[in-house]
Motif scaffolding. Sequence first.
Motif, PDB file in Angstrom:
ATOM      1  N   GLY A   9       0.820  -1.194   0.056  1.00 44.60           N
ATOM      2  CA  GLY A   9      -0.049   0.027  -0.111  1.00 44.60           C
ATOM      3  C   GLY A   9       0.849   1.331  -0.028  1.00 44.60           C
ATOM      4  O   GLY A   9       0.305   2.366  -0.435  1.00 44.60           O
ATOM      5  N   THR A  10       2.285   1.258   0.372  1.00 44.43           N
ATOM      6  CA  THR A  10       2.934   2.493   0.585  1.00 44.43           C
ATOM      7  C   THR A  10       4.137   2.362  -0.510  1.00 44.43           C
ATOM      8  O   THR A  10       4.694   3.542  -0.903  1.00 44.43           O
ATOM      9  N   THR A  11       4.617   1.250  -0.844  1.00 45.48           N
ATOM     10  CA  THR A  11       5.820   1.072  -1.388  1.00 45.48           C
ATOM     11  C   THR A  11       5.707   0.095  -2.355  1.00 45.48           C
ATOM     12  O   THR A  11       5.222  -1.059  -2.381  1.00 45.48           O
ATOM     13  N   ILE A  12       6.589   0.220  -3.744  1.00 42.28           N
ATOM     14  CA  ILE A  12       6.579  -0.606  -4.607  1.00 42.28           C
ATOM     15  C   ILE A  12       8.119  -0.941  -4.758  1.00 42.28           C
ATOM     16  O   ILE A  12       8.902  -0.223  -4.926  1.00 42.28           O
ATOM     17  N   LYS A  13       8.103  -2.470  -4.834  1.00 43.06           N
ATOM     18  CA  LYS A  13       9.506  -2.963  -4.746  1.00 43.06           C
ATOM     19  C   LYS A  13       9.481  -3.499  -6.221  1.00 43.06           C
ATOM     20  O   LYS A  13       8.912  -4.349  -6.838  1.00 43.06           O
ATOM     21  N   GLY A  14      10.823  -3.102  -7.023  1.00 44.75           N
ATOM     22  CA  GLY A  14      10.708  -3.753  -8.392  1.00 44.75           C
ATOM     23  C   GLY A  14      11.932  -4.285  -8.659  1.00 44.75           C
ATOM     24  O   GLY A  14      13.022  -3.747  -7.862  1.00 44.75           O
ATOM     25  N   ALA A  15      12.131  -5.032  -9.574  1.00 50.74           N
ATOM     26  CA  ALA A  15      13.336  -5.807  -9.915  1.00 50.74           C
ATOM     27  C   ALA A  15      13.309  -6.370 -11.352  1.00 50.74           C
ATOM     28  O   ALA A  15      12.549  -6.771 -11.849  1.00 50.74           O
ATOM     29  N   LEU A  16      14.458  -6.567 -11.820  1.00 49.59           N
ATOM     30  CA  LEU A  16      14.882  -7.191 -13.128  1.00 49.59           C
ATOM     31  C   LEU A  16      15.404  -8.622 -13.048  1.00 49.59           C
ATOM     32  O   LEU A  16      16.167  -8.801 -12.130  1.00 49.59           O
ATOM     33  N   ALA A  17      14.858  -9.475 -13.681  1.00 51.52           N
ATOM     34  CA  ALA A  17      15.101 -11.033 -13.297  1.00 51.52           C
ATOM     35  C   ALA A  17      15.288 -11.744 -14.532  1.00 51.52           C
ATOM     36  O   ALA A  17      14.576 -11.681 -15.407  1.00 51.52           O
ATOM     37  N   GLU A  18      16.221 -12.607 -14.399  1.00 48.16           N
ATOM     38  CA  GLU A  18      16.554 -13.711 -15.611  1.00 48.16           C
ATOM     39  C   GLU A  18      16.258 -14.962 -14.922  1.00 48.16           C
ATOM     40  O   GLU A  18      15.742 -15.856 -15.590  1.00 48.16           O
ATOM     41  N   ASP A  19      16.203 -15.214 -13.575  1.00 44.96           N
ATOM     42  CA  ASP A  19      15.927 -16.464 -12.855  1.00 44.96           C
ATOM     43  C   ASP A  19      15.851 -16.195 -11.334  1.00 44.96           C
ATOM     44  O   ASP A  19      16.140 -15.024 -11.151  1.00 44.96           O
ATOM     45  N   PRO A  20      15.477 -17.040 -10.566  1.00 49.70           N
ATOM     46  CA  PRO A  20      15.217 -16.763  -8.945  1.00 49.70           C
ATOM     47  C   PRO A  20      16.434 -16.440  -8.413  1.00 49.70           C
ATOM     48  O   PRO A  20      16.460 -15.752  -7.352  1.00 49.70           O
ATOM     49  N   GLN A  21      17.645 -17.043  -9.037  1.00 51.46           N
ATOM     50  CA  GLN A  21      18.821 -16.649  -8.567  1.00 51.46           C
ATOM     51  C   GLN A  21      19.524 -15.270  -9.012  1.00 51.46           C
ATOM     52  O   GLN A  21      20.702 -14.938  -8.321  1.00 51.46           O
ATOM     53  N   HIS A  22      18.926 -14.818  -9.772  1.00 54.87           N
ATOM     54  CA  HIS A  22      19.425 -13.534 -10.420  1.00 54.87           C
ATOM     55  C   HIS A  22      18.475 -12.365 -10.564  1.00 54.87           C
ATOM     56  O   HIS A  22      17.784 -12.258 -11.775  1.00 54.87           O
ATOM     57  N   ILE A  23      18.265 -11.887  -9.460  1.00 54.66           N
ATOM     58  CA  ILE A  23      17.261 -10.790  -9.421  1.00 54.66           C
ATOM     59  C   ILE A  23      17.768  -9.397  -9.022  1.00 54.66           C
ATOM     60  O   ILE A  23      18.790  -9.449  -7.766  1.00 54.66           O
ATOM     61  N   THR A  24      17.666  -8.416 -10.104  1.00 58.34           N
ATOM     62  CA  THR A  24      18.298  -7.114  -9.564  1.00 58.34           C
ATOM     63  C   THR A  24      17.546  -6.065  -8.909  1.00 58.34           C
ATOM     64  O   THR A  24      16.637  -5.460 -10.125  1.00 58.34           O
ATOM     65  N   PRO A  25      17.359  -5.868  -7.812  1.00 58.41           N
ATOM     66  CA  PRO A  25      16.382  -4.812  -7.499  1.00 58.41           C
ATOM     67  C   PRO A  25      16.523  -3.455  -7.861  1.00 58.41           C
ATOM     68  O   PRO A  25      17.880  -3.097  -8.204  1.00 58.41           O
ATOM     69  N   VAL A  26      15.765  -2.629  -8.037  1.00 60.45           N
ATOM     70  CA  VAL A  26      15.890  -1.084  -8.386  1.00 60.45           C
ATOM     71  C   VAL A  26      15.299  -0.607  -7.086  1.00 60.45           C
ATOM     72  O   VAL A  26      14.628  -1.201  -6.414  1.00 60.45           O
ATOM     73  N   PRO A  27      15.759   0.888  -7.046  1.00 56.57           N
ATOM     74  CA  PRO A  27      15.214   1.572  -5.965  1.00 56.57           C
ATOM     75  C   PRO A  27      13.564   1.751  -5.673  1.00 56.57           C
ATOM     76  O   PRO A  27      12.983   1.573  -6.617  1.00 56.57           O
TER      77      PRO A  27
END
Length: 302
Positions: A9-27
Amino acid sequence: MIVCFDIGGTTIKGALAEDPQHITPVPRIPTPANDFDAFVAALKSVIDQSPEAVRCVSISIAGFQHPRTGLGVVANIPCLHGRPMQKDLVAALGLPVIIANDADCFAIAEAECGAGKGHHVVFGIILGTGVGGGLVIDGQLINSRGGYAGEWGHGPVAATQAGNPPVSLPRFHCGCGLDGCLDATCGARGLEKIHKHIHNKDLSAEDILSLWLEQDPLASRTIDVFLDILSAPLAMIVNTTAATIIPVGGGLSNVPALIAAIDKAVRGQMLVDPETPLVVPAQNRLEPGLVGATILGLRQIT
């Protein structure tokens, strides 16, 4: 490449992902909870950061899609509530969109690459501010087509007599509108309500647990009552689903002694005690929502 989100409700966490072991979060970015166009723009701002073509968007959210109407039930994000959110997001983003409940994403993360790996039936539970859950059978979410299966936190089932010796308890009012839900009784806020009711003392859940670990008699009494209320419904779910592992996430899972005490109490109320740990701490301690969303997104495109 997929883009995954864990949206509250207050924050969006986003990420780019190729697989579950390679997830790159963004601010993290604020959630535009009341403006659908601004909400879409926030998602696009993350999608646009991908260095290559995005194949789909996968979302973990604190809500669900009605299994019959497809409309969103998302109380803390009004611009999605009552909206055919998957259909509208596909149209707005121009990409395939997968949407799953956050507890379901937690459960699939634990089943695929956490404490539930190798188990046929995994019931993942959240013990945080409130209570939630998700059910995975043979690697598949039971409510992959929408709905709220696994939401054991809601329903008027909390005991009104609990502990040894028993103490009388009210049916605490829940945010869903019902009275006596586990969500209102056995999350962190519920633990505080129990302590206040029994001892007429206002303490945070953290303080209650700290005192319990120090064998404080008042806190010990509160935890005794809490375990009695929580363990019986959880044992019933195990009997019903044949779950062989129950990974626990959320803030209360950070106290290993509490998880061990819940495990002992649950196994003591089952038809057959497995005699090995059943209720265990989750292994995906960081961003399980993003991990679960990634798993579901990758399944969609392969």
